[in-house]
Design an enzyme around this catalytic site. Structure first.
Site, PDB file in Angstrom:
ATOM      1  N   SER A  25      49.823  33.442  44.477  1.00 33.62           N
ATOM      2  CA  SER A  25      49.066  34.685  44.675  1.00 33.62           C
ATOM      3  C   SER A  25      50.069  35.816  44.882  1.00 33.62           C
ATOM      4  O   SER A  25      50.831  35.815  45.839  1.00 33.62           O
ATOM      5  CB  SER A  25      48.183  34.524  45.910  1.00 33.62           C
ATOM      6  OG  SER A  25      48.002  35.772  46.540  1.00 33.62           O
ATOM      7  N   ASP A  52      45.220  39.156  43.283  1.00 35.05           N
ATOM      8  CA  ASP A  52      44.232  39.522  44.302  1.00 35.05           C
ATOM      9  C   ASP A  52      43.975  41.015  44.302  1.00 35.05           C
ATOM     10  O   ASP A  52      44.834  41.797  44.705  1.00 35.05           O
ATOM     11  CB  ASP A  52      44.744  39.097  45.682  1.00 35.05           C
ATOM     12  CG  ASP A  52      44.631  37.601  45.889  1.00 35.05           C
ATOM     13  OD1 ASP A  52      43.537  37.055  45.677  1.00 35.05           O
ATOM     14  OD2 ASP A  52      45.645  36.972  46.257  1.00 35.05           O
ATOM     15  N   MET A  54      41.936  44.078  45.854  1.00 31.75           N
ATOM     16  CA  MET A  54      41.175  44.456  47.061  1.00 31.75           C
ATOM     17  C   MET A  54      40.953  45.957  47.076  1.00 31.75           C
ATOM     18  O   MET A  54      41.870  46.723  46.779  1.00 31.75           O
ATOM     19  CB  MET A  54      41.973  44.065  48.309  1.00 31.75           C
ATOM     20  CG  MET A  54      42.358  42.609  48.369  1.00 31.75           C
ATOM     21  SD  MET A  54      43.249  42.285  49.886  1.00 31.75           S
ATOM     22  CE  MET A  54      43.712  40.564  49.637  1.00 31.75           C
ATOM     23  N   HIS A  83      41.171  37.694  40.971  1.00 27.51           N
ATOM     24  CA  HIS A  83      40.210  37.494  42.060  1.00 27.51           C
ATOM     25  C   HIS A  83      39.791  38.869  42.564  1.00 27.51           C
ATOM     26  O   HIS A  83      40.562  39.561  43.224  1.00 27.51           O
ATOM     27  CB  HIS A  83      40.914  36.670  43.157  1.00 27.51           C
ATOM     28  CG  HIS A  83      40.105  36.455  44.391  1.00 27.51           C
ATOM     29  ND1 HIS A  83      40.666  35.973  45.562  1.00 27.51           N
ATOM     30  CD2 HIS A  83      38.782  36.646  44.661  1.00 27.51           C
ATOM     31  CE1 HIS A  83      39.719  35.874  46.482  1.00 27.51           C
ATOM     32  NE2 HIS A  83      38.587  36.279  45.973  1.00 27.51           N
ATOM     33  N   MET A  85      38.109  41.143  44.955  1.00 31.29           N
ATOM     34  CA  MET A  85      37.534  41.299  46.301  1.00 31.29           C
ATOM     35  C   MET A  85      37.124  42.760  46.408  1.00 31.29           C
ATOM     36  O   MET A  85      37.744  43.555  47.125  1.00 31.29           O
ATOM     37  CB  MET A  85      38.571  40.911  47.357  1.00 31.29           C
ATOM     38  CG  MET A  85      38.786  39.412  47.437  1.00 31.29           C
ATOM     39  SD  MET A  85      40.283  38.977  48.318  1.00 31.29           S
ATOM     40  CE  MET A  85      41.466  39.077  46.987  1.00 31.29           C
ATOM     41  N   ASP A 189      41.479  28.931  48.094  1.00 32.26           N
ATOM     42  CA  ASP A 189      42.345  30.102  48.308  1.00 32.26           C
ATOM     43  C   ASP A 189      42.365  30.485  49.779  1.00 32.26           C
ATOM     44  O   ASP A 189      41.323  30.791  50.352  1.00 32.26           O
ATOM     45  CB  ASP A 189      41.765  31.255  47.455  1.00 32.26           C
ATOM     46  CG  ASP A 189      42.590  32.521  47.521  1.00 32.26           C
ATOM     47  OD1 ASP A 189      43.627  32.555  48.196  1.00 32.26           O
ATOM     48  OD2 ASP A 189      42.180  33.498  46.864  1.00 32.26           O
TER      49      ASP A 189
END
Ligand code: DX5
Ligand code: ZN
Length: 233
Positions: A25, A52, A54, A83, A85, A189
Site C-alpha cells: 500500500s 489508497d 482518501m 481503494h 475511501m 487491508d
C-alpha cells in the site's frame, strides 16, 4: 466476449493466478521518489500495487488522487488496485478508470446500493469490488457480493496506516470464503504484518495489503521475503 469484459476477466485471472499475493500500500512510501519506489517493489517481485485514495470526508485523512494513480500507471505495468475511501465514488470512479486503475474498490458505507456503480466500472474494463469497515454489519454487504469481482475486508477502520489488526476480519474472510467458494477474490487491508499475514491466508484471503510492514523496513525485498514465508499455508 466484448472488450471491457475480457479485460476484466484477464485482470481477475491474473490475480487468481498469483494468489496469495502481497499488495504494498503506497501510503507511507517516499513520494518524492515515486518511480524509484515502484522499481524497488518490482525488484521485490510484487504483482500488484494497492493505492489508497482518501478524501478527508469519508475518512478523516487525505492521501492522493488521480494524478498520482496516472503517474504510477506511466512508470509500471504492474496491476493497480485502487481503494477508494471517498464519500462520492459515483462521481469519481470513472476518473480513476481513466487514470489507469485495473481494479477499483469502493466502500459499502459510502454507497449502500452499489449495483449500478459496480456494473459501470466493469463496463469500463476494470474489475470492481466492495470494501467494508470492521464496524459495519456484514448484512449491508452480503446482498451485493455476487456482483463483485473482489471483496475487500478491512481489518482496521479505513483512514490511516499503522493501526492494529482487528481479528473480526478473520471471521469475515472465513465466512465469505465458505459461502462463495474459491472463485471470489478476497482482499484484507490494515495491520497485516509478519504476525497476522499467516492467519489471513489461513482464513481465505487472496490479496494481502501491507503498508507499514514493508515501508518501515529498510529493505523491501527482505520484508517481502519474510512476509511470503509467513503466509504459506
Ligand atoms: C487504511 C488503508 C491501508 C493501510 C495499510 O485505511 O486502506 O491500505 O494504509 O497500512 P498498514 O499495513 O500499515 O495497516
Ligand atoms: Zn487500502
Amino acid at each position: 466476449m466484448s472488450e471491457p469484459s475480457s479485460r476484466v476477466q484477464k485482470t481477475i485471472a491474473a490475480m487468481r493466478g498469483v494468489r496469495p499475493s502481497i499488495l504494498p500500500s503506497l501510503l507511507l512510501c517516499d513520494f518524492a521518489n515515486l518511480e524509484k519506489e515502484v522499481r524497488l517493489l518490482e525488484e521485490a517481485g510484487v504483482d500488484c500495487l494497492h493505492l489508497d485514495v482518501m478524501d478527508g470526508n469519508f475518512v478523516p485523512n487525505i492521501s492522493y488522487g488521480m494524478p498520482i494513480v496516472s503517474a504510477i500507471r506511466k512508470v509500471t505495468d504492474l496491476t493497480l488496485d485502487v481503494h477508494l475511501m471517498i464519500r462520492d465514488p459515483n462521481t469519481y470512479a470513472s476518473q480513476f478508470v481513466d487514470a489507469g486503475a485495473d481494479l477499483i474498490t469502493f466502500h459499502i458505507e459510502a454507497l449502500p446500493r452499489p449495483s449500478d456503480l459496480l456494473a459501470k466500472i466493469r463496463s469500463q474494463g476494470v474489475a470492481a469490488g466492495l470494501a467494508i469497515n470492521p464496524s459495519t454489519e456484514m448484512s449491508h454487504l452480503l446482498p451485493w457480493v455476487g456482483e463483485c469481482d473482489l471483496v475487500l475486508v478491512m481489518s482496521v477502520e479505513a483512514g490511516f496506516g499503522g493501526q492494529a489488526f482487528n481479528p473480526i476480519a478473520l471471521e469475515r474472510l472465513s465466512e465469505l470464503r465458505k459461502a462463495n467458494g474459491p472463485d471470489l477474490l478476497l482482499e484484507v487491508d490494515g495491520g497485516v504484518n509478519l504476525k497476522t499475514v499467516g492467519q489471513c491466508t489461513a482464513s481465505g484471503a487472496d490479496l494481502l495489503v501491507v503498508g507499514s510492514a514493508i515501508f518501515r523496513e529498510a529493505d523491501y525485498c527482505q520484508a517481502m521475503t519474510r512476509l511470503r514465508r509467513e503466509m504459506q499455508i
